[in-house]
Design a protein around this motif. Structure first.
Motif, short mmCIF file in Angstrom:
data_model
loop_
_atom_site.label_atom_id
_atom_site.label_comp_id
_atom_site.label_asym_id
_atom_site.label_seq_id
_atom_site.Cartn_x
_atom_site.Cartn_y
_atom_site.Cartn_z
N TYR A 296 -27.88 18.96 22.97
CA TYR A 296 -27.07 19.96 23.69
C TYR A 296 -26.88 19.47 25.12
O TYR A 296 -27.82 19.42 25.91
N TYR A 297 -25.64 19.16 25.48
CA TYR A 297 -25.34 18.48 26.73
C TYR A 297 -25.80 19.27 27.96
O TYR A 297 -25.65 20.49 28.04
N SER A 298 -26.34 18.53 28.91
CA SER A 298 -26.72 19.12 30.19
C SER A 298 -26.70 18.03 31.26
O SER A 298 -26.94 16.86 30.96
N ARG A 299 -26.43 18.42 32.49
CA ARG A 299 -26.55 17.48 33.59
C ARG A 299 -28.02 17.24 33.96
O ARG A 299 -28.35 16.28 34.63
N ARG A 300 -28.87 18.10 33.52
CA ARG A 300 -30.28 18.02 33.92
C ARG A 300 -30.91 16.72 33.45
O ARG A 300 -30.63 16.22 32.37
N ASP B 35 -23.97 9.73 21.42
CA ASP B 35 -24.61 10.16 22.66
C ASP B 35 -23.59 10.48 23.74
O ASP B 35 -22.51 9.86 23.78
N ALA B 36 -23.94 11.39 24.61
CA ALA B 36 -23.24 11.48 25.88
C ALA B 36 -23.73 10.30 26.73
O ALA B 36 -24.90 9.91 26.65
N LEU B 37 -22.83 9.73 27.51
CA LEU B 37 -23.18 8.64 28.41
C LEU B 37 -22.84 9.06 29.83
O LEU B 37 -21.78 9.67 30.05
N GLY B 38 -23.72 8.75 30.74
CA GLY B 38 -23.50 9.25 32.08
C GLY B 38 -23.98 8.31 33.17
O GLY B 38 -24.57 7.26 32.89
#
Length: 122
Positions: free
Chosen positions: A101-105, A31-34
């Motif tokens: 698909y990575y997004s800031r949204r 996962d992307a982690l944010g």
């Protein structure tokens, strides 16, 4: 599935804090982690993120050069090192995990922590 954020607190302007977020319930290594933040009356704002490889990071312009996001996949933990804090950084900070698909949204981020309050005094 749970994300547990910690490390918030009260700090003077110019100071530093490190936020941590531990993920549990499944493997988050892909996962992307944010990190996002929210203040009363405003929408939740993207702050920073790190992709699964750990080599690709993304920051909102207002924190570039002051905040650093990192991750330790062995510990299922994402960190946000915050330096030179400003009063406008005051907010509840949320960690999040997203796969695909990575997004800031907001829609990309499927799992959320409970939030930790950061207060920066002037």
């Amino acid at each position: 599935v749970q994300l547990q954020a910690s490390g918030g607190g009260l700090v003077q302007a110019g100071g530093s804090l490190r936020l941590s977020c531990v993920a549990s319930g499944r493997t988050f290594s892909r996962d992307a982690l944010g990190w996002f933040r929210e203040t009363p009356g405003k929408e939740r704002e993207f702050v920073a993120a790190i992709r699964s490889s750990g080599n690709n990071t993304d920051y909102v312009d207002s924190v570039k050069g002051r905040f650093t996001v990192s991750r330790d996949n062995a510990k299922s933990t994402v960190y946000l090192q915050m330096s030179n804090l400003k009063p406008e950084d005051t907010a509840v900070y949320y960690c999040a995990a997203g796969l695909g698909y990575y997004s800031r949204r907001i829609e990309f981020w499927h799992y959320w922590g409970q939030g930790t309050l950061v207060t920066v005094s002037s």
